[in-house]
Scaffold this active site. Structure first.
Site, PDB file in Angstrom:
ATOM      1  CB  CYS A  45       9.881  -4.507  -0.200  1.00  0.00           C
ATOM      2  SG  CYS A  45       9.479  -6.212   0.264  1.00  0.00           S
ATOM      3  CB  CYS A  52       1.827  -8.011   1.096  1.00  0.00           C
ATOM      4  SG  CYS A  52       2.598  -6.999  -0.189  1.00  0.00           S
TER       5      CYS A  52
END
Length: 335
Positions: free
Chosen positions: A89, A251
């Site tokens: 992530c 992201c």
């Protein structure tokens, strides 16, 4: 018994990050990949309790810092969010590194640099500080590549689309402007939330990617809606994840996947810098650092090494109880 977790809450480019600084379970495994599987098997109630309502929400994400499993590493990260324990992530890494450095939970051997193990592999970190605050974190992410091109799907209530799938730590179905999709502003947030699960389901029905090095990393988990007007220098996107979430940040793994995608299409070359904006116009800066490859039974798979830079801000401390006497101790989601 009541389980207590001390957390540092904050955000990276608008998307939440919760560093669970106290209360992390002891995990079995010689690598962070093995520890991830052990966490999912024995402690996933911690993830749901901290990320689902009523202690979290659809966008909640974060993770734990663990001691290194390797001599060449400064530590390990286990990620948690509403959709599960991700292999990697990017926005979470930027936040967890920032909070860990600012509050003394990470101790780099070399100032300004960290080497961390995540379930997807090893990542290198460069960071900048000013007066005790971390002002930027740059990730040298895992090798990223295009897994499939030209997947044709038909989205109920919307129409036909052709999508590509790329990997940047997670697998993304990438939708570029075409046919019924005229760009982000032509949809809006509510329509993105409505259409994305249908797109993901349709792509999953036709293609199931499996990482060539680690088969535990597989399946399309995210949908990226690329905005119109992308250039060699900049672009915008909205990433859908979980069941109800639009990433407020650009992201990190999604930006890595997008860099690999644009490189494979010949729109980016080695050394190119790409400014990537989110749905809310927050920003990461990506760079195609180098070309590489991943081994597979069918021969080497072309890939890139992406760099992703962003900033996180802590917003406060949070002591959270998960009490078995609470009927919602393990959290819930509303469909």
């Amino acid at each position: 018994m009541r389980h207590t977790f001390f957390c540092i809450d904050g955000h990276t480019a608008g998307n939440p990050v919760r560093l669970v600084a106290g209360g992390a379970p002891l995990l079995r495994g010689a690598t962070m990949g093995e520890r991830r599987l052990d966490f999912l098997a024995r402690f996933d109630w911690i993830r749901t309790g901290l990320c689902f309502e009523p202690r979290g929400h659809a966008m909640m994400s974060g993770g734990f810092l663990y001691p290194p499993t390797r001599e060449d590493s400064d530590g390990g990260i286990l990620f948690i969010e509403t959709s599960g324990c991700l292999p990697m992530c990017g926005h979470g890494t930027i936040g967890l590194v920032t909070f860990g450095l600012e509050h003394g939970y990470l101790h780099p051997r070399a100032p300004g640099k960290l080497r961390l193990e995540v379930p997807a592999g090893m990542i290198d970190i460069d960071y900048r500080e000013d007066a005790g605050r971390v002002t930027a974190v740059r990730i040298r992410n895992v090798p990223s590549y295009v897994a499939a091109r030209g997947i044709e799907i038909d989205v109920p209530g919307f129409g036909p689309l052709t999508v590509d799938v790329a990997y940047g730590g997670n697998y993304y179905a990438i939708v570029e402007p075409q046919g019924p999709y005229g760009g982000l502003d032509s949809l809006g947030a509510a329509r993105i939330l409505d259409l994305s699960p249908k797109v993901r389901e349709a792509v999953r029905a036709k293609f199931h990617p499996v990482h060539p090095v680690d088969p535990a990393i597989n399946g399309v988990s995210h949908v990226m809606w690329a905005d119109k007007g992308v250039t060699r220098e900049a672009g915008r996107n909205a990433v859908f994840y979980g069941d109800h979430a639009i990433d407020r940040s650009p992201c990190g793994t999604g930006t890595s996947a997008r860099l690999a995608h644009l490189h494979a299409k010949g729109l980016l070359k080695t050394g190119d810098r790409f400014v990537h904006d989110s749905y809310i116009h927050s920003r990461f800066v990506g760079t195609v650092e180098s070309e590489t490859s991943l081994p597979s039974l069918d021969g080497p798979i072309p890939a890139i090494v992406p760099l992703i830079e962003g900033r996180a801000v802590s917003t406060g401390f949070n002591t959270i109880w998960i009490d078995p006497e609470d009927v919602f101790c393990h959290g819930f989601q509303v469909a």
